[in-house]
Design a protein around this motif. Structure first.
Motif, short mmCIF file in Angstrom:
data_model
loop_
_atom_site.label_atom_id
_atom_site.label_comp_id
_atom_site.label_asym_id
_atom_site.label_seq_id
_atom_site.Cartn_x
_atom_site.Cartn_y
_atom_site.Cartn_z
N ASP A 129 -93.61 -8.46 46.56
CA ASP A 129 -92.69 -7.72 45.71
C ASP A 129 -92.98 -8.05 44.24
N GLY A 130 -92.13 -7.56 43.34
CA GLY A 130 -92.35 -7.72 41.91
C GLY A 130 -92.32 -9.16 41.44
N ARG A 131 -91.70 -10.05 42.20
CA ARG A 131 -91.68 -11.47 41.84
C ARG A 131 -92.87 -12.21 42.44
N GLY A 132 -93.66 -11.52 43.27
CA GLY A 132 -94.81 -12.15 43.90
C GLY A 132 -94.51 -12.75 45.26
N TYR A 160 -97.04 -5.11 34.39
CA TYR A 160 -97.45 -5.19 32.99
C TYR A 160 -97.68 -3.81 32.40
N SER A 161 -98.36 -2.95 33.15
CA SER A 161 -98.65 -1.62 32.61
C SER A 161 -97.36 -0.82 32.44
N SER A 162 -96.39 -1.03 33.32
CA SER A 162 -95.11 -0.32 33.22
C SER A 162 -94.27 -0.84 32.07
N MET A 163 -94.36 -2.15 31.78
CA MET A 163 -93.50 -2.75 30.76
C MET A 163 -94.06 -2.65 29.35
N SER A 164 -95.35 -2.44 29.21
CA SER A 164 -95.95 -2.50 27.87
C SER A 164 -95.34 -1.51 26.90
N SER A 165 -94.89 -0.37 27.39
CA SER A 165 -94.30 0.63 26.49
C SER A 165 -92.92 0.21 25.98
N ASN A 187 -102.24 -7.89 41.68
CA ASN A 187 -102.05 -6.44 41.64
C ASN A 187 -100.62 -6.08 41.26
N ALA A 188 -99.64 -6.84 41.75
CA ALA A 188 -98.24 -6.59 41.38
C ALA A 188 -98.03 -6.87 39.90
N ARG A 189 -98.62 -7.95 39.39
CA ARG A 189 -98.50 -8.27 37.96
C ARG A 189 -99.08 -7.16 37.10
#
Length: 144
Positions: free
Chosen positions: A37-40, A80-85, A74-76
């Motif tokens: 999941d998102g927390r790894g 990261y790509s979703s949060m950068s904006s 892969n989750a990170r």
């Protein structure tokens, strides 16, 4: 107040992004797949054939750990790509998360407070000089 609402909304979006993020990986020999999941945290570990039964214990452990790490990476990357904006321009999410970010370079020397906070503190636009700048004591600064 609008700045506060935007910051709160951005933080909520980041939290939802992490919650919705997952990472998957499959071992090179295609024997094992892992999902996190998102927390790894591992949400699924699946063997796709019986090859693991003939593997040496150390070799199997290494394969499992390596596949888990790949899924976590892969989750990170997805998060990261979703949060950068949602971050200030020039802030690298991976640097932020790792703790290696230089905030002095990522933030302006001086910054303004939301109007409601300035009003509460008694700092107003009326205290600005002819150039529109406030006296040094009327604005927060990073410098001690």
């Amino acid at each position: 107040m609008a700045e506060y609402d935007k910051a709160r909304d951005d933080l909520t979006k980041m939290q939802k992004t992490v919650q919705a993020t997952s990472g998957k990986a499959r071992s090179k020999n295609r024997m094992l797949s892992v999902e996190v999941d998102g927390r790894g945290d591992i949400t699924e570990l699946k063997f796709h054939n019986q090859t693991w039964r003939t593997m040496a214990p150390g070799e199997l452990c290494k394969l499992i750990v390596q596949t888990i790490k790949e899924a976590q990476e892969n989750a990170r990357k997805e998060a990261y790509s979703s949060m950068s904006s949602l971050l200030p321009a020039g802030v690298d999410v991976s640097e932020l998360v790792s703790g290696n970010i230089d905030w002095s370079a990522a933030t302006p020397e001086e910054f303004g407070l939301p109007a409601i906070v300035e009003e509460f503190l008694g700092v107003s636009e009326n205290s600005a000089d002819a150039d529109g700048k406030r006296p040094k004591g009327d604005r927060p600064s990073r410098k001690p």
